[in-house]
Design an enzyme around this catalytic site. Structure first.
Site, PDB file in Angstrom:
ATOM      1  N   GLY A  12      40.666  70.940  54.907  1.00  0.00           N
ATOM      2  CA  GLY A  12      39.894  69.910  55.238  1.00  0.00           C
ATOM      3  C   GLY A  12      40.306  69.235  56.627  1.00  0.00           C
ATOM      4  O   GLY A  12      41.342  68.503  56.472  1.00  0.00           O
ATOM      5  N   LEU A  13      39.548  69.622  57.604  1.00  0.00           N
ATOM      6  CA  LEU A  13      40.167  69.296  58.987  1.00  0.00           C
ATOM      7  C   LEU A  13      39.367  68.162  59.693  1.00  0.00           C
ATOM      8  O   LEU A  13      39.118  68.298  60.804  1.00  0.00           O
ATOM      9  CB  LEU A  13      40.165  70.575  59.813  1.00  0.00           C
ATOM     10  CG  LEU A  13      41.340  71.422  59.388  1.00  0.00           C
ATOM     11  CD1 LEU A  13      41.343  72.751  60.594  1.00  0.00           C
ATOM     12  CD2 LEU A  13      42.663  71.265  59.362  1.00  0.00           C
ATOM     13  N   ASN A  35      39.698  75.309  56.929  1.00  0.00           N
ATOM     14  CA  ASN A  35      38.562  74.614  56.968  1.00  0.00           C
ATOM     15  C   ASN A  35      37.721  75.497  56.431  1.00  0.00           C
ATOM     16  O   ASN A  35      37.715  76.749  56.961  1.00  0.00           O
ATOM     17  CB  ASN A  35      38.324  73.950  58.196  1.00  0.00           C
ATOM     18  CG  ASN A  35      37.103  72.748  58.101  1.00  0.00           C
ATOM     19  OD1 ASN A  35      35.869  73.386  57.948  1.00  0.00           O
ATOM     20  ND2 ASN A  35      37.152  71.662  58.266  1.00  0.00           N
ATOM     21  N   SER A 131      46.164  55.676  51.696  1.00  0.00           N
ATOM     22  CA  SER A 131      45.640  54.516  52.463  1.00  0.00           C
ATOM     23  C   SER A 131      46.117  54.505  53.782  1.00  0.00           C
ATOM     24  O   SER A 131      47.330  54.738  53.974  1.00  0.00           O
ATOM     25  CB  SER A 131      45.773  53.331  51.548  1.00  0.00           C
ATOM     26  OG  SER A 131      45.369  52.352  52.242  1.00  0.00           O
ATOM     27  N   LYS A 186      45.092  53.494  43.347  1.00  0.00           N
ATOM     28  CA  LYS A 186      44.239  53.510  44.781  1.00  0.00           C
ATOM     29  C   LYS A 186      43.126  52.624  44.700  1.00  0.00           C
ATOM     30  O   LYS A 186      42.702  51.807  45.429  1.00  0.00           O
ATOM     31  CB  LYS A 186      44.016  55.081  45.386  1.00  0.00           C
ATOM     32  CG  LYS A 186      43.171  55.096  46.550  1.00  0.00           C
ATOM     33  CD  LYS A 186      43.970  54.268  47.614  1.00  0.00           C
ATOM     34  CE  LYS A 186      43.304  54.544  49.039  1.00  0.00           C
ATOM     35  NZ  LYS A 186      41.724  54.699  49.263  1.00  0.00           N
ATOM     36  N   HIS A 189      43.946  49.264  44.381  1.00  0.00           N
ATOM     37  CA  HIS A 189      44.374  48.659  45.668  1.00  0.00           C
ATOM     38  C   HIS A 189      43.161  48.390  46.705  1.00  0.00           C
ATOM     39  O   HIS A 189      43.009  47.203  47.415  1.00  0.00           O
ATOM     40  CB  HIS A 189      45.015  50.027  46.422  1.00  0.00           C
ATOM     41  CG  HIS A 189      45.039  49.938  47.954  1.00  0.00           C
ATOM     42  ND1 HIS A 189      44.071  50.151  48.542  1.00  0.00           N
ATOM     43  CD2 HIS A 189      46.158  49.420  48.699  1.00  0.00           C
ATOM     44  CE1 HIS A 189      44.454  49.966  50.067  1.00  0.00           C
ATOM     45  NE2 HIS A 189      45.721  49.658  49.946  1.00  0.00           N
ATOM     46  N   ASN A 190      42.130  49.056  46.642  1.00  0.00           N
ATOM     47  CA  ASN A 190      40.903  48.818  47.309  1.00  0.00           C
ATOM     48  C   ASN A 190      40.054  47.621  46.831  1.00  0.00           C
ATOM     49  O   ASN A 190      39.592  46.709  47.366  1.00  0.00           O
ATOM     50  CB  ASN A 190      39.970  50.061  47.250  1.00  0.00           C
ATOM     51  CG  ASN A 190      40.482  51.179  48.032  1.00  0.00           C
ATOM     52  OD1 ASN A 190      41.505  51.356  48.352  1.00  0.00           O
ATOM     53  ND2 ASN A 190      39.500  52.139  48.544  1.00  0.00           N
ATOM     54  N   GLU A 193      41.914  45.012  48.085  1.00  0.00           N
ATOM     55  CA  GLU A 193      41.469  44.764  49.606  1.00  0.00           C
ATOM     56  C   GLU A 193      40.358  43.994  49.588  1.00  0.00           C
ATOM     57  O   GLU A 193      40.114  42.881  50.512  1.00  0.00           O
ATOM     58  CB  GLU A 193      41.212  46.078  50.217  1.00  0.00           C
ATOM     59  CG  GLU A 193      41.039  46.133  51.610  1.00  0.00           C
ATOM     60  CD  GLU A 193      41.015  47.535  51.906  1.00  0.00           C
ATOM     61  OE1 GLU A 193      41.873  48.390  51.762  1.00  0.00           O
ATOM     62  OE2 GLU A 193      39.995  47.964  52.722  1.00  0.00           O
TER      63      GLU A 193
HETATM   64  C1  NAG Z   1      35.910  71.030  57.974  1.00  0.00           C
HETATM   65  O1  NAG Z   1      35.983  70.264  59.081  1.00  0.00           O
HETATM   66  C2  NAG Z   1      35.170  69.196  59.308  1.00  0.00           C
HETATM   67  C3  NAG Z   1      35.539  68.531  60.538  1.00  0.00           C
HETATM   68  O2  NAG Z   1      35.891  69.387  61.464  1.00  0.00           O
HETATM   69  C4  NAG Z   1      34.930  68.325  58.301  1.00  0.00           C
HETATM   70  O3  NAG Z   1      33.981  67.271  58.603  1.00  0.00           O
HETATM   71  C5  NAG Z   1      34.947  68.766  57.024  1.00  0.00           C
HETATM   72  O4  NAG Z   1      34.971  67.931  56.072  1.00  0.00           O
HETATM   73  C6  NAG Z   1      35.933  70.056  56.869  1.00  0.00           C
HETATM   74  N1  NAG Z   1      35.356  70.578  55.607  1.00  0.00           N
HETATM   75  C7  NAG Z   1      36.178  71.436  54.702  1.00  0.00           C
HETATM   76  C8  NAG Z   1      35.513  71.668  53.430  1.00  0.00           C
HETATM   77  O5  NAG Z   1      37.210  72.009  55.243  1.00  0.00           O
END
Ligand code: NAG
Ligand code: NAG
Length: 485
Positions: A12-13, A35, A131, A186, A189-190, A193
């Site tokens: 997830g990038l 990703n 967080s 978490k 925590h929110n 907040e």
């Molecule tokens: C891949 O990267 C995009 C941003 O560049 C991001 O929004 C997205 O959540 C990522 N998804 C996964 C599943 O890797």
């Protein structure tokens, strides 16, 4: 044959994911990035990650092949179905003892489920609250990991190295507890907040509407408060916001539409507190206050037809009142945290989690939105007594509320007379007064229930024995099952 070079993999990038990877890299860990849209991996490697030790993968299989054993894969993807989908994709490429960490904003029941399902497959699951936003992810977030305890020794160093540090150098990351405990904490925590923010907003309205303070005066007051027991990130940014002028030289804050948004974590806390029967009233009021703010059109109409007090202007000593207002804010904040810890204590009992309350306070001490000096005092309270029944019973907080209560009452009495809403400040005082009453009017309530529904009651001198009174002297054989109201 791909060589296992990476200490941890991250899926997830988006900004959070990228920043956590860069943070891990700074601390000497080799991270493998992935990703679903694989071009994002190349963009990252040729962009922000250029010149680092970060490596990339173009498939889940390649990612897993590049990880040292036991493999550690952290997910930073959208909460919900995406997390389950990636877990399914990862499973064929993992072996017993490998670790999956969900660092997203998952709802804790999902983490409880995932932890159990993965344990049955020999995979160690960790659900970790993260967080501190993008900045925190890059330079030191508050991390709240919970899940399968066997995972902790393998991730402890990475997590504590990349976490924010409290002023005394302690990492804002400790093992929270089993199963869904990390995401639960978490969530609370929110919720806290939400409460902290609402309290500050009520104080601002009293200052502006009740005392007629200028933005400069308000900012200076927050600045002063930030030097003492209220010292915290939210007080600090409030000062900056009140000082901030738009291009025309007037305070920008007054041009912002007064309807609040929410993503739902405060609401989750409120709902959970109702389910568990714990009076977390301040967070509840904070959520409802956002709801009321959203009814802007209805409020505009109401403002024209509903009566309020006639021309009530503050009469007394302004400087003294501002001091008292600071005390009221502090006392209400203590109650809010006391309620939050009551809720976590109950959840710990319900799920059999061994929650580390001093550790939780320490984790929130730095890196996150609610970071404050005050949390150091909470940590001390639970270090001194890990079994503390209620934060308000700790000698420090007992004295703090005792010292503040007169001011707190006086401020609220004035605000009520002036017609200024103070839902969170008031509910905190009501809770405080309720808690310190040995006797509440629930005896009458039980009588009412028995009167109309034969629900029975217990007598003070014979607890455990359920009795029913024939209150009316008429009627037939009524029982609770016939009038279940
Ligand atoms: C891949 O990267 C995009 C941003 O560049 C991001 O929004 C997205 O959540 C990522 N998804 C996964 C599943 O890797
Ligand atoms: C309540 O008392 C009246 C009058 O003594 C009697 O007629 C009636 O049956 C009683 N009802 C019950 C539920 O005991």
């Amino acid at each position: 044959m791909v060589e296992a070079v990476a200490d941890i993999g991250l899926i997830g990038l988006a900004v959070m994911g990228q920043n956590l990877i860069l943070n891990m890299n700074d601390h000497g860990y080799t991270v493998c990035a992935f990703n679903r849209t694989t071009s994002k991996v190349d963009d990252f490697l040729n962009g922000a990650a250029k010149g680092t030790n970060i490596v990339g993968a173009h498939s889940v299989e390649e990612l897993c092949a590049k990880l040292k054993r036991p493999r550690k894969v952290m997910l930073l993807v959208k909460a919900g179905a995406a997390v389950d989908a990636f877990i399914q994709q990862l499973l064929p490429h993992l072996e017993e003892g490998d670790i999956i960490i969900d660092g997203g904003n998952s709802h804790f029941p999902d983490s409880i489920r995932r932890c159990k399902e993965l344990e049955e497959k020999g995979i160690l699951f960790v659900g970790s609250g993260v967080s501190g936003g993008e900045e925190g992810a890059r330079y030191g977030p508050s991390l709240m990991p919970g899940g399968n305890p066997k995972a902790w020794p393998h991730i402890k160093n990475i997590f504590q190295d990349i976490a924010a540090k409290a002023p005394d150098g302690a990492p804002c990351c400790e093992w929270v507890g089993e199963s869904g405990a990390g995401h639960y904490v978490k969530m609370v925590h929110n919720g806290i907040e939400y409460g902290d923010m609402q309290l500050i907003c009520e104080v601002y309205q009293i200052m502006k509407e009740g005392l007629g303070m200028t933005h400069e005066e308000m900012a200076n007051t927050f600045e002063e408060w930030n030097k003492h027991e209220l010292d915290s990130f939210l007080i600090e940014i409030t000062r900056d916001i009140l000082k901030f002028k738009d291009t025309d030289g007037t305070p920008l804050v007054e041009k912002i539409l007064d309807t609040a948004g929410q993503k739902g974590t405060g609401k989750w806390t409120g709902i959970d507190s109702l389910d568990r029967g714990i009076p977390v009233t301040l967070i509840g009021e904070a959520v409802y206050s956002r709801c009321l703010s959203s009814l802007k059109d209805e409020r505009v109409r109401a403002s024209k037809i509903l009566a309020g007090p006639k021309d009530v202007k503050f009469q007394g000593d302004k400087k003294k009142f501002i001091d008292q207002l600071g005390q009221a804010l502090y006392a209400a904040k203590i109650v809010s945290y006391a309620q939050g810890f009551m809720l976590m204590r109950q959840a710990g009992k319900d799920y059999n989690w061994k929650l580390n309350f001093a550790g939780i306070a320490l984790m929130w001490r730095g890196g996150c939105i609610i970071r404050s000096v005050f949390l150091g005092k909470i940590k001390d309270a639970y270090t001194n007594n890990p079994e503390l029944e209620n934060l308000l019973f700790d000698p420090f907080f007992q004295k703090a509320t005792a010292d503040a209560q007169d001011s707190w009452r006086s401020v609220l009495a004035d605000a009520i007379k002036m017609g200024i809403p103070t839902p969170a400040l008031s509910t905190a005082l009501n809770f405080y007064d309720g808690l310190r009453h040995e006797k509440l009017p629930a005896n009458l309530l039980q009588a009412q229930r028995d009167y109309f529904g034969a629900h029975t009651y217990e007598l003070l001198d014979a607890p455990g024995k359920h009795v029913h009174t024939n209150w009316t002297g008429k009627g037939g054989d009524v029982s609770a099952s016939t009038y279940d109201a």
